[in-house]
Design an enzyme around this catalytic site. Structure first.
Site, PDB file in Angstrom:
ATOM      1  N   HIS A  10      -2.883  -8.151  -7.725  1.00 35.09           N
ATOM      2  CA  HIS A  10      -2.494  -7.832  -6.346  1.00 35.09           C
ATOM      3  C   HIS A  10      -3.273  -8.713  -5.361  1.00 35.09           C
ATOM      4  O   HIS A  10      -4.400  -8.409  -4.980  1.00 35.09           O
ATOM      5  CB  HIS A  10      -2.785  -6.341  -6.092  1.00 35.09           C
ATOM      6  N   HIS A  12      -2.303 -11.222  -1.893  1.00 29.28           N
ATOM      7  CA  HIS A  12      -1.321 -11.806  -0.962  1.00 29.28           C
ATOM      8  C   HIS A  12      -1.737 -13.247  -0.675  1.00 29.28           C
ATOM      9  O   HIS A  12      -2.873 -13.479  -0.275  1.00 29.28           O
ATOM     10  CB  HIS A  12      -1.301 -11.021   0.351  1.00 29.28           C
ATOM     11  N   HIS A 190       3.869  -1.260  -2.404  1.00 31.87           N
ATOM     12  CA  HIS A 190       2.696  -0.674  -1.747  1.00 31.87           C
ATOM     13  C   HIS A 190       3.035   0.776  -1.380  1.00 31.87           C
ATOM     14  O   HIS A 190       4.048   1.028  -0.713  1.00 31.87           O
ATOM     15  CB  HIS A 190       2.369  -1.418  -0.455  1.00 31.87           C
ATOM     16  N   GLU A 193      -1.403   4.163   0.268  1.00 30.05           N
ATOM     17  CA  GLU A 193      -2.555   3.536   0.927  1.00 30.05           C
ATOM     18  C   GLU A 193      -2.713   4.229   2.288  1.00 30.05           C
ATOM     19  O   GLU A 193      -3.755   4.793   2.580  1.00 30.05           O
ATOM     20  CB  GLU A 193      -2.313   2.026   1.101  1.00 30.05           C
ATOM     21  N   ASP A 271      -6.625  -7.959  -2.883  1.00 31.24           N
ATOM     22  CA  ASP A 271      -5.659  -7.790  -1.780  1.00 31.24           C
ATOM     23  C   ASP A 271      -5.661  -9.021  -0.850  1.00 31.24           C
ATOM     24  O   ASP A 271      -4.783  -9.856  -0.956  1.00 31.24           O
ATOM     25  CB  ASP A 271      -5.981  -6.506  -1.007  1.00 31.24           C
ATOM     26  N   ASP A 272      -6.612  -9.090   0.060  1.00 35.51           N
ATOM     27  CA  ASP A 272      -6.689 -10.172   1.056  1.00 35.51           C
ATOM     28  C   ASP A 272      -8.167 -10.554   1.211  1.00 35.51           C
ATOM     29  O   ASP A 272      -8.812 -10.196   2.211  1.00 35.51           O
ATOM     30  CB  ASP A 272      -6.155  -9.682   2.414  1.00 35.51           C
TER      31      ASP A 272
HETATM   32  N1  ADE Z   1      -0.239  -6.901   3.478  1.00 38.43           N
HETATM   33  C1  ADE Z   1      -1.398  -7.513   3.218  1.00 38.43           C
HETATM   34  N2  ADE Z   1      -2.355  -6.624   2.945  1.00 38.43           N
HETATM   35  C2  ADE Z   1      -1.783  -5.398   3.021  1.00 38.43           C
HETATM   36  C3  ADE Z   1      -2.248  -4.077   2.827  1.00 38.43           C
HETATM   37  N3  ADE Z   1      -3.508  -3.810   2.485  1.00 38.43           N
HETATM   38  N4  ADE Z   1      -1.377  -3.070   3.014  1.00 38.43           N
HETATM   39  C4  ADE Z   1      -0.109  -3.330   3.349  1.00 38.43           C
HETATM   40  N5  ADE Z   1       0.378  -4.545   3.537  1.00 38.43           N
HETATM   41  C5  ADE Z   1      -0.450  -5.585   3.372  1.00 38.43           C
HETATM   42 ZN    ZN Z   2      -1.549  -5.497  -0.641  1.00 38.89          ZN
END
Ligand code: ADE
Ligand code: ZN
Length: 326
Positions: A10, A12, A190, A193, A271-272
């Site tokens: 996971h 992005h 997703h 969350e 994630d990011d």
């Molecule tokens: N896009 C990038 N990171 C995200 C996240 N944590 N939740 C939803 N969309 C996302």
């Molecule tokens: Zn994500």
């Protein structure tokens, strides 16, 4: 932990863009995005809504396939430096050519070329999951699903949905998920969350996914936790992301330990990463401190991730072998 082999499901691609990379491109193209950085040069946001805006603004200087080629090289070099041997990345035709199929093919070609070069250099394997963005609405999602279906194959292996989980309902996106499934793509979404357990239930029922991005708020409904364990639904858990965005107040309060103990198939991802000041090494180190997890637990998580990867069986066998021999 840095050198141990890791599988990440996971990530992005735009969310992995380092601030310095995006600043360099913005300067070259005279695009002013200075407002998205703090004094230290890091991304600045206060909550999830602002995070999504900053995330989108950071994509503004990424205007060509060549930019995505360089981005992919930079991201994979960083992942490989943290022991990642296999990664699945979310790709957004919304940002790569504004959902035009011809443009999308060109972006995809550049990303794949970069991935091949990274594999030759560092041995890291990348596969793509085309993702629609929930708050862009169901009509945009259909166009994204068409891009995904047209390019489905041995490299584009999955379809997903990200973005603001409080926008619309999973069933609004059922057409897009049906189209992707019919094209042979594997599915993830997703959920759990920002919305609670009901969001996960609705997603499983209406989108029929085999993996859930995050899914951590299942912990608020133990019957659902048992159902996830029973059905073998895999959670792509991103603890550092949840802590940075305030879903949980700290690492010890994160439910990944309880989910694992209750038999849910959990995996760990970033994630990011630059947005959350994290790396795969950082995630593993914090988890090991918070839950006293040893190498055996991390080996289990990586095996689970390899088994849940959307790649072809031969690629999976190759990854499992590298995990075993480590
Ligand atoms: N896009 C990038 N990171 C995200 C996240 N944590 N939740 C939803 N969309 C996302
Ligand atoms: Zn994500």
């Amino acid at each position: 932990m840095r050198d141990s082999p890791k599988v990440e499901l996971h990530l992005h691609l735009e969310g992995a863009v380092p601030p310095s990379f995006v600043r360099g491109l913005a300067r070259q193209k005279s695009i002013d995005i200075s407002g998205i950085f703090d004094e230290g040069g890091n991304y600045r946001y206060r909550d999830f809504a602002e995070f999504l805006k900053v995330y989108e603004a950071a994509t503004a200087p990424l205007t060509s396939p060549e930019d995505y080629h360089s981005l992919t090289r930079a991201v994979l070099a960083e992942s490989a430096a943290h022991g990642v041997i296999y990664s699945e990345t979310f790709l957004s035709p919304d940002f790569c050519g504004a959902r035009d199929l011809g443009a999308w093919r060109e972006y995809l070609h550049a990303i794949r070329e970069a991935a091949e070069a990274a594999e030759a250099q560092d041995g890291i394997i990348l596969r793509g999951i085309v993702t629609c963005i929930r708050h862009f609405g169901p009509d945009a999602a259909r166009e994204v699903a068409l891009c995904a279906a047209e390019t489905a194959g041995d490299w584009v292996v999955g379809f997903g949905i990200a973005g603001d989980e409080t926008a619309g309902k999973p069933r609004d996106f059922a057409w897009s998920f049906d189209m992707a499934r019919e094209a042979g793509l594997r599915l993830t979404a997703h959920a759990g969350e920002w919305a609670g357990p009901q969001g996960i239930r609705d997603t499983l029922r209406d989108l029929r996914v085999e993996r859930i991005g995050h899914g951590v708020r299942a912990i608020e409904d133990l019957a659902l936790v048992d159902e996830l364990a029973e059905a073998g639904i895999v959670l792509e858990v991103c603890p550092g992301s949840n802590v940075a965005l305030g879903v949980y107040p700290g690492w010890r309060a994160h439910p990944i330990g309880q989910l694992y103990d209750r038999g849910v198939k959990v995996t760990v991802s970033t994630d990011d990463p630059p947005f959350f000041h994290t790396t795969m090494t950082h995630e593993y180190d914090r988890l090991s401190e918070a839950f006293d997890w040893d190498d055996g637990v991390f080996a289990t998580l990586n095996r689970t991730a390899a088994e849940a990867a959307f790649c072809a069986p031969e690629t999976r066998a190759q990854i499992l072998k590298r995990l075993e021999t480590a």
